[in-house]
Design an enzyme around this catalytic site. Structure first.
Site, PDB file in Angstrom:
ATOM      1  N   GLY A 116       1.952   7.499  -5.761  1.00  0.00           N
ATOM      2  CA  GLY A 116       1.682   7.736  -4.571  1.00  0.00           C
ATOM      3  C   GLY A 116       2.646   6.675  -3.356  1.00  0.00           C
ATOM      4  O   GLY A 116       3.661   6.718  -3.769  1.00  0.00           O
ATOM      5  N   CYS A 117       1.883   5.928  -2.514  1.00  0.00           N
ATOM      6  CA  CYS A 117       2.640   4.970  -1.637  1.00  0.00           C
ATOM      7  C   CYS A 117       3.098   3.850  -2.496  1.00  0.00           C
ATOM      8  O   CYS A 117       4.131   3.321  -2.125  1.00  0.00           O
ATOM      9  CB  CYS A 117       1.545   4.606  -0.840  1.00  0.00           C
ATOM     10  SG  CYS A 117       0.758   5.650   0.324  1.00  0.00           S
ATOM     11  N   ALA A 118       2.964   3.633  -3.724  1.00  0.00           N
ATOM     12  CA  ALA A 118       3.465   2.511  -4.578  1.00  0.00           C
ATOM     13  C   ALA A 118       4.761   2.884  -5.116  1.00  0.00           C
ATOM     14  O   ALA A 118       5.708   2.111  -5.339  1.00  0.00           O
ATOM     15  CB  ALA A 118       2.444   1.801  -5.616  1.00  0.00           C
TER      16      ALA A 118
END
Length: 365
Positions: free
Chosen positions: A137-139
Protein backbone atom coordinates in the site's frame (compact mmCIF):
# COMPACT_ATOMS: atom_id res chain seq x y z
CA UNK A 1 27.15 5.38 -2.29
CA UNK A 2 23.69 4.77 -3.71
CA UNK A 3 22.05 8.11 -4.53
CA UNK A 4 18.31 8.68 -4.88
CA UNK A 5 18.02 11.16 -7.75
CA UNK A 6 15.31 13.65 -8.66
CA UNK A 7 11.88 11.99 -9.01
CA UNK A 8 9.60 12.67 -11.95
CA UNK A 9 5.89 12.93 -11.13
CA UNK A 10 2.74 13.16 -13.23
CA UNK A 11 -0.92 13.45 -12.25
CA UNK A 12 -3.92 12.96 -14.56
CA UNK A 13 -5.73 15.84 -16.22
CA UNK A 14 -9.16 15.40 -14.61
CA UNK A 15 -9.51 17.41 -11.38
CA UNK A 16 -11.96 17.17 -8.50
CA UNK A 17 -11.94 19.89 -5.85
CA UNK A 18 -12.84 19.75 -2.18
CA UNK A 19 -16.05 21.61 -2.98
CA UNK A 20 -16.92 19.04 -5.67
CA UNK A 21 -16.29 16.20 -3.23
CA UNK A 22 -18.46 17.70 -0.51
CA UNK A 23 -21.28 18.39 -2.97
CA UNK A 24 -21.17 14.85 -4.33
CA UNK A 25 -21.18 13.32 -0.84
CA UNK A 26 -24.12 15.49 0.18
CA UNK A 27 -26.18 14.65 -2.90
CA UNK A 28 -25.39 10.93 -3.13
CA UNK A 29 -25.68 10.19 0.60
CA UNK A 30 -28.27 12.70 1.77
CA UNK A 31 -29.97 10.07 3.96
CA UNK A 32 -26.78 8.76 5.54
CA UNK A 33 -27.12 9.07 9.35
CA UNK A 34 -23.47 10.04 9.72
CA UNK A 35 -23.25 12.41 6.77
CA UNK A 36 -22.33 15.46 8.90
CA UNK A 37 -19.43 13.52 10.43
CA UNK A 38 -18.25 12.35 7.01
CA UNK A 39 -18.36 15.88 5.62
CA UNK A 40 -16.42 17.22 8.61
CA UNK A 41 -13.75 14.53 8.23
CA UNK A 42 -13.39 15.24 4.51
CA UNK A 43 -13.01 18.98 5.19
CA UNK A 44 -10.34 18.23 7.77
CA UNK A 45 -8.18 16.34 5.28
CA UNK A 46 -6.95 19.65 3.86
CA UNK A 47 -7.09 18.17 0.36
CA UNK A 48 -7.97 21.04 -1.99
CA UNK A 49 -7.66 19.21 -5.30
CA UNK A 50 -7.17 15.67 -6.58
CA UNK A 51 -6.40 14.38 -10.05
CA UNK A 52 -8.17 11.31 -11.46
CA UNK A 53 -7.77 9.27 -14.65
CA UNK A 54 -11.41 9.60 -15.73
CA UNK A 55 -13.97 12.41 -15.58
CA UNK A 56 -15.87 12.24 -12.31
CA UNK A 57 -19.04 11.09 -14.12
CA UNK A 58 -17.22 7.96 -15.27
CA UNK A 59 -15.41 7.46 -11.98
CA UNK A 60 -18.72 7.23 -10.12
CA UNK A 61 -19.84 4.32 -12.30
CA UNK A 62 -18.85 0.75 -11.54
CA UNK A 63 -18.67 -1.33 -14.75
CA UNK A 64 -17.14 -4.26 -12.85
CA UNK A 65 -13.71 -5.24 -11.63
CA UNK A 66 -12.60 -6.71 -14.96
CA UNK A 67 -13.29 -3.48 -16.85
CA UNK A 68 -11.66 -1.37 -14.17
CA UNK A 69 -8.54 -3.52 -14.17
CA UNK A 70 -8.32 -3.28 -17.96
CA UNK A 71 -8.48 0.50 -17.60
CA UNK A 72 -5.76 0.36 -14.94
CA UNK A 73 -3.48 -1.50 -17.35
CA UNK A 74 -4.25 0.80 -20.27
CA UNK A 75 -3.68 3.96 -18.23
CA UNK A 76 -0.46 2.60 -16.74
CA UNK A 77 0.93 1.82 -20.18
CA UNK A 78 -0.14 5.23 -21.47
CA UNK A 79 1.23 7.31 -18.57
CA UNK A 80 4.23 5.54 -17.04
CA UNK A 81 6.75 5.71 -19.93
CA UNK A 82 6.91 9.51 -20.08
CA UNK A 83 7.53 9.69 -16.33
CA UNK A 84 10.24 7.03 -16.55
CA UNK A 85 11.98 8.93 -19.37
CA UNK A 86 12.06 12.10 -17.28
CA UNK A 87 13.46 10.24 -14.27
CA UNK A 88 16.19 8.70 -16.41
CA UNK A 89 17.05 12.07 -17.94
CA UNK A 90 17.23 13.70 -14.51
CA UNK A 91 19.59 10.94 -13.36
CA UNK A 92 21.61 11.29 -16.59
CA UNK A 93 21.16 7.62 -17.44
CA UNK A 94 19.73 5.57 -20.30
CA UNK A 95 17.32 2.65 -20.04
CA UNK A 96 20.23 0.34 -20.84
CA UNK A 97 22.01 1.56 -17.69
CA UNK A 98 19.27 0.24 -15.38
CA UNK A 99 19.89 -3.10 -13.66
CA UNK A 100 16.63 -3.52 -11.73
CA UNK A 101 13.12 -2.08 -11.97
CA UNK A 102 11.12 -1.89 -8.74
CA UNK A 103 7.44 -1.35 -9.52
CA UNK A 104 4.99 -0.53 -6.73
CA UNK A 105 1.22 -0.27 -6.99
CA UNK A 106 -1.79 -1.31 -4.91
CA UNK A 107 -4.66 -0.11 -7.12
CA UNK A 108 -4.63 -2.64 -9.97
CA UNK A 109 -3.18 -6.01 -10.89
CA UNK A 110 -1.14 -7.26 -13.82
CA UNK A 111 0.71 -10.52 -14.43
CA UNK A 112 3.27 -10.34 -15.78
CA UNK A 113 3.96 -7.09 -13.95
CA UNK A 114 4.23 -3.79 -15.80
CA UNK A 115 7.99 -4.29 -15.39
CA UNK A 116 7.95 -6.89 -18.17
CA UNK A 117 6.07 -4.55 -20.49
CA UNK A 118 8.43 -1.67 -19.69
CA UNK A 119 11.49 -3.78 -20.47
CA UNK A 120 10.08 -4.62 -23.89
CA UNK A 121 8.56 -1.23 -24.67
CA UNK A 122 11.36 1.05 -23.52
CA UNK A 123 14.49 -0.88 -24.55
CA UNK A 124 15.67 -1.87 -21.13
CA UNK A 125 18.11 -4.77 -21.24
CA UNK A 126 16.53 -8.23 -21.28
CA UNK A 127 18.54 -9.14 -18.18
CA UNK A 128 17.04 -6.28 -16.15
CA UNK A 129 15.78 -7.67 -12.87
CA UNK A 130 12.17 -7.18 -11.83
CA UNK A 131 10.83 -6.51 -8.34
CA UNK A 132 7.06 -5.86 -8.33
CA UNK A 133 5.58 -4.92 -4.94
CA UNK A 134 1.79 -5.01 -4.75
CA UNK A 135 0.68 -5.41 -1.14
CA UNK A 136 2.43 -2.75 0.93
CA UNK A 137 0.00 0.00 0.00
CA UNK A 138 1.16 3.50 0.91
CA UNK A 139 4.32 2.12 2.56
CA UNK A 140 5.51 0.75 -0.78
CA UNK A 141 7.14 4.03 -1.84
CA UNK A 142 9.47 3.81 1.14
CA UNK A 143 9.94 0.07 0.59
CA UNK A 144 10.94 0.67 -3.04
CA UNK A 145 13.61 3.15 -1.95
CA UNK A 146 14.91 0.67 0.60
CA UNK A 147 15.00 -2.29 -1.79
CA UNK A 148 16.81 -0.12 -4.34
CA UNK A 149 19.30 0.83 -1.62
CA UNK A 150 19.82 -2.83 -0.70
CA UNK A 151 20.34 -3.79 -4.34
CA UNK A 152 22.86 -1.04 -4.98
CA UNK A 153 24.68 -1.92 -1.77
CA UNK A 154 24.97 -5.53 -2.90
CA UNK A 155 25.96 -4.44 -6.42
CA UNK A 156 27.77 -1.10 -6.03
CA UNK A 157 27.97 -0.34 -9.76
CA UNK A 158 24.27 -1.05 -10.35
CA UNK A 159 21.42 1.39 -10.97
CA UNK A 160 17.82 0.89 -9.85
CA UNK A 161 14.63 2.40 -11.29
CA UNK A 162 11.66 2.92 -8.98
CA UNK A 163 8.18 3.30 -10.48
CA UNK A 164 5.05 4.03 -8.43
CA UNK A 165 1.70 3.93 -10.27
CA UNK A 166 -1.46 4.53 -8.29
CA UNK A 167 -4.96 5.03 -9.70
CA UNK A 168 -6.90 5.12 -6.44
CA UNK A 169 -10.03 6.41 -8.17
CA UNK A 170 -10.40 3.02 -9.87
CA UNK A 171 -11.01 1.50 -6.43
CA UNK A 172 -14.09 3.63 -5.73
CA UNK A 173 -16.91 1.42 -4.43
CA UNK A 174 -20.34 3.12 -4.53
CA UNK A 175 -21.90 0.54 -2.18
CA UNK A 176 -19.38 1.09 0.64
CA UNK A 177 -21.01 3.52 3.05
CA UNK A 178 -18.90 3.20 6.17
CA UNK A 179 -17.28 6.35 7.53
CA UNK A 180 -13.82 5.08 6.58
CA UNK A 181 -14.92 4.52 3.00
CA UNK A 182 -16.64 7.90 2.73
CA UNK A 183 -13.51 9.56 4.09
CA UNK A 184 -11.29 7.72 1.60
CA UNK A 185 -13.53 8.97 -1.22
CA UNK A 186 -12.41 12.50 -0.32
CA UNK A 187 -8.79 11.71 0.42
CA UNK A 188 -7.18 9.56 -2.29
CA UNK A 189 -5.97 10.72 -5.68
CA UNK A 190 -4.18 9.32 -8.73
CA UNK A 191 -0.53 9.78 -9.68
CA UNK A 192 2.54 8.26 -11.29
CA UNK A 193 6.10 8.78 -10.07
CA UNK A 194 9.52 7.42 -10.95
CA UNK A 195 13.05 7.91 -9.64
CA UNK A 196 16.48 6.41 -10.19
CA UNK A 197 18.84 5.21 -7.49
CA UNK A 198 22.36 5.40 -8.90
CA UNK A 199 25.04 3.14 -7.52
CA UNK A 200 27.65 5.74 -8.37
CA UNK A 201 27.33 9.49 -8.87
CA UNK A 202 24.26 11.66 -9.09
CA UNK A 203 22.73 14.55 -7.17
CA UNK A 204 20.20 13.81 -4.45
CA UNK A 205 19.99 11.76 -1.28
CA UNK A 206 22.82 9.30 -0.65
CA UNK A 207 21.16 6.42 1.17
CA UNK A 208 23.06 5.28 4.26
CA UNK A 209 20.74 3.08 6.33
CA UNK A 210 17.26 1.67 6.07
CA UNK A 211 14.86 -0.21 8.28
CA UNK A 212 11.32 -1.48 8.66
CA UNK A 213 8.99 -1.65 11.64
CA UNK A 214 5.57 -3.26 12.03
CA UNK A 215 3.23 -2.40 14.90
CA UNK A 216 2.15 -5.78 16.33
CA UNK A 217 -1.45 -6.91 15.95
CA UNK A 218 -2.51 -4.12 13.56
CA UNK A 219 -2.64 -6.02 10.27
CA UNK A 220 -6.40 -5.49 9.89
CA UNK A 221 -6.30 -1.71 10.47
CA UNK A 222 -5.60 -0.92 6.80
CA UNK A 223 -6.71 -3.65 4.44
CA UNK A 224 -8.45 -4.68 1.25
CA UNK A 225 -11.53 -6.85 1.30
CA UNK A 226 -11.23 -8.45 -2.14
CA UNK A 227 -14.65 -9.19 -3.64
CA UNK A 228 -16.12 -9.79 -7.08
CA UNK A 229 -16.46 -6.01 -7.41
CA UNK A 230 -12.76 -5.47 -6.72
CA UNK A 231 -10.78 -3.95 -3.88
CA UNK A 232 -12.85 -2.65 -0.97
CA UNK A 233 -10.75 -0.38 1.24
CA UNK A 234 -10.97 -0.94 5.00
CA UNK A 235 -9.69 1.78 7.33
CA UNK A 236 -9.77 1.44 11.11
CA UNK A 237 -10.51 4.58 13.13
CA UNK A 238 -7.31 3.95 15.13
CA UNK A 239 -5.01 4.50 12.14
CA UNK A 240 -4.59 8.28 12.58
CA UNK A 241 -3.05 7.67 16.01
CA UNK A 242 -0.29 5.36 14.77
CA UNK A 243 2.48 7.95 14.81
CA UNK A 244 2.81 7.65 18.60
CA UNK A 245 4.10 4.03 18.37
CA UNK A 246 5.95 4.60 15.08
CA UNK A 247 7.92 7.70 16.12
CA UNK A 248 10.11 5.64 18.50
CA UNK A 249 11.00 3.33 15.60
CA UNK A 250 12.16 6.32 13.58
CA UNK A 251 14.18 7.58 16.54
CA UNK A 252 15.74 4.14 17.07
CA UNK A 253 16.85 3.87 13.45
CA UNK A 254 18.49 7.28 13.70
CA UNK A 255 20.11 6.45 17.04
CA UNK A 256 21.69 3.28 15.67
CA UNK A 257 23.16 5.44 12.92
CA UNK A 258 24.49 7.97 15.40
CA UNK A 259 21.92 10.62 14.49
CA UNK A 260 19.16 12.38 16.42
CA UNK A 261 15.81 12.06 14.60
CA UNK A 262 14.61 15.26 16.26
CA UNK A 263 17.43 17.30 14.76
CA UNK A 264 17.76 16.49 11.06
CA UNK A 265 17.84 18.88 8.11
CA UNK A 266 14.98 17.49 6.03
CA UNK A 267 12.06 15.07 6.40
CA UNK A 268 10.33 13.33 3.48
CA UNK A 269 7.40 11.22 4.66
CA UNK A 270 4.19 9.70 3.38
CA UNK A 271 1.26 12.00 4.11
CA UNK A 272 -1.72 9.77 4.83
CA UNK A 273 -3.58 12.74 6.27
CA UNK A 274 -3.03 15.92 8.30
CA UNK A 275 -3.36 14.10 11.65
CA UNK A 276 -0.41 11.89 10.64
CA UNK A 277 1.76 14.93 9.99
CA UNK A 278 0.60 16.76 13.11
CA UNK A 279 1.29 13.76 15.33
CA UNK A 280 4.63 13.04 13.72
CA UNK A 281 5.64 16.62 14.43
CA UNK A 282 4.53 16.17 18.04
CA UNK A 283 6.11 12.79 18.75
CA UNK A 284 9.33 13.42 16.82
CA UNK A 285 9.55 16.86 18.42
CA UNK A 286 10.21 18.69 15.16
CA UNK A 287 8.49 21.83 13.80
CA UNK A 288 5.41 21.33 11.62
CA UNK A 289 7.30 23.18 8.86
CA UNK A 290 9.60 20.15 8.60
CA UNK A 291 6.81 18.31 6.78
CA UNK A 292 5.88 21.09 4.37
CA UNK A 293 6.65 19.01 1.28
CA UNK A 294 4.42 16.15 2.40
CA UNK A 295 1.65 18.56 3.35
CA UNK A 296 1.86 20.25 -0.06
CA UNK A 297 1.44 16.89 -1.79
CA UNK A 298 -1.60 16.13 0.35
CA UNK A 299 -3.13 19.55 -0.32
CA UNK A 300 -2.61 19.59 -4.09
CA UNK A 301 -2.89 15.90 -5.03
CA UNK A 302 -4.50 14.14 -2.07
CA UNK A 303 -3.11 10.86 -0.82
CA UNK A 304 -1.51 9.32 -3.93
CA UNK A 305 -0.46 6.24 -1.96
CA UNK A 306 3.03 4.90 -2.73
CA UNK A 307 3.83 7.93 -4.92
CA UNK A 308 3.59 10.43 -2.02
CA UNK A 309 7.17 9.99 -0.80
CA UNK A 310 8.58 10.52 -4.29
CA UNK A 311 6.44 13.59 -4.88
CA UNK A 312 7.45 15.10 -1.54
CA UNK A 313 11.11 14.53 -2.47
CA UNK A 314 10.48 16.11 -5.86
CA UNK A 315 9.30 19.22 -4.05
CA UNK A 316 12.57 19.36 -2.10
CA UNK A 317 14.42 19.30 -5.42
CA UNK A 318 12.14 22.05 -6.75
CA UNK A 319 13.03 24.20 -3.75
CA UNK A 320 16.70 23.92 -4.71
CA UNK A 321 17.57 20.87 -2.65
CA UNK A 322 19.34 20.85 0.68
CA UNK A 323 22.84 21.95 1.61
CA UNK A 324 25.66 19.57 0.78
CA UNK A 325 25.86 16.76 3.38
CA UNK A 326 22.56 17.77 5.00
CA UNK A 327 21.04 14.84 6.91
CA UNK A 328 17.53 13.62 6.24
CA UNK A 329 14.86 11.03 6.95
CA UNK A 330 12.53 9.38 4.42
CA UNK A 331 9.59 7.22 5.50
CA UNK A 332 6.46 5.60 4.13
CA UNK A 333 3.63 4.25 6.29
CA UNK A 334 1.02 1.71 5.27
CA UNK A 335 -0.72 -1.62 5.88
CA UNK A 336 0.69 -3.78 8.57
CA UNK A 337 0.82 -1.17 10.19
CA UNK A 338 4.27 -0.87 8.58
CA UNK A 339 6.87 1.86 8.46
CA UNK A 340 9.60 1.75 5.79
CA UNK A 341 12.35 4.16 6.83
CA UNK A 342 15.62 5.43 5.35
CA UNK A 343 18.38 7.81 6.38
CA UNK A 344 20.62 9.70 4.00
CA UNK A 345 22.58 12.82 3.21
CA UNK A 346 22.02 15.33 0.47
CA UNK A 347 24.93 15.35 -1.98
CA UNK A 348 25.65 17.39 -5.07
CA UNK A 349 27.27 15.46 -7.90
CA UNK A 350 30.16 17.94 -8.10
CA UNK A 351 30.77 17.76 -4.34
CA UNK A 352 30.99 14.04 -3.52
CA UNK A 353 30.72 12.71 -0.01
CA UNK A 354 34.14 11.94 1.41
CA UNK A 355 33.36 10.94 4.98
CA UNK A 356 32.80 7.34 5.90
CA UNK A 357 29.22 6.17 6.40
CA UNK A 358 27.68 3.12 7.94
CA UNK A 359 26.24 0.27 5.94
CA UNK A 360 22.52 -0.52 6.11
CA UNK A 361 21.41 -3.04 8.69
CA UNK A 362 20.31 -5.52 6.00
CA UNK A 363 22.06 -6.11 2.71
CA UNK A 364 21.13 -8.49 -0.09
CA UNK A 365 23.75 -11.14 -0.72
Amino acid sequence: MATLCRPAVSVPEHIITMEDTLALASSRHADHPQLPLALRLIRNTGVRTRHIVQPIEETLKHPGFADRNKLYEAEAKARVPAVVRRALEDAELRAADVDVIIYVSCTGFMMPSLTAWLINAMEFSSDTRQIPIAQLGCAAGGAAINRAHDFCTAYPEANALIVACEFCSLCYQPTDLGIGSLLSNGLFGDGVAAAVVRGRGGTGVTLERNGSYLIPKTEDWIAYDVRATGFHFLLDKRVPATMEPLAPALKQLANVHGWDATDLDFYIVHAGGPRILDDLSKFLQVPAEAFRFSRATLTEYGNIASAVVLDALRRLFDEGGATHRARGLLAGFGPGITAEMALGRWVNADEPLTSSVQAPRQVLA
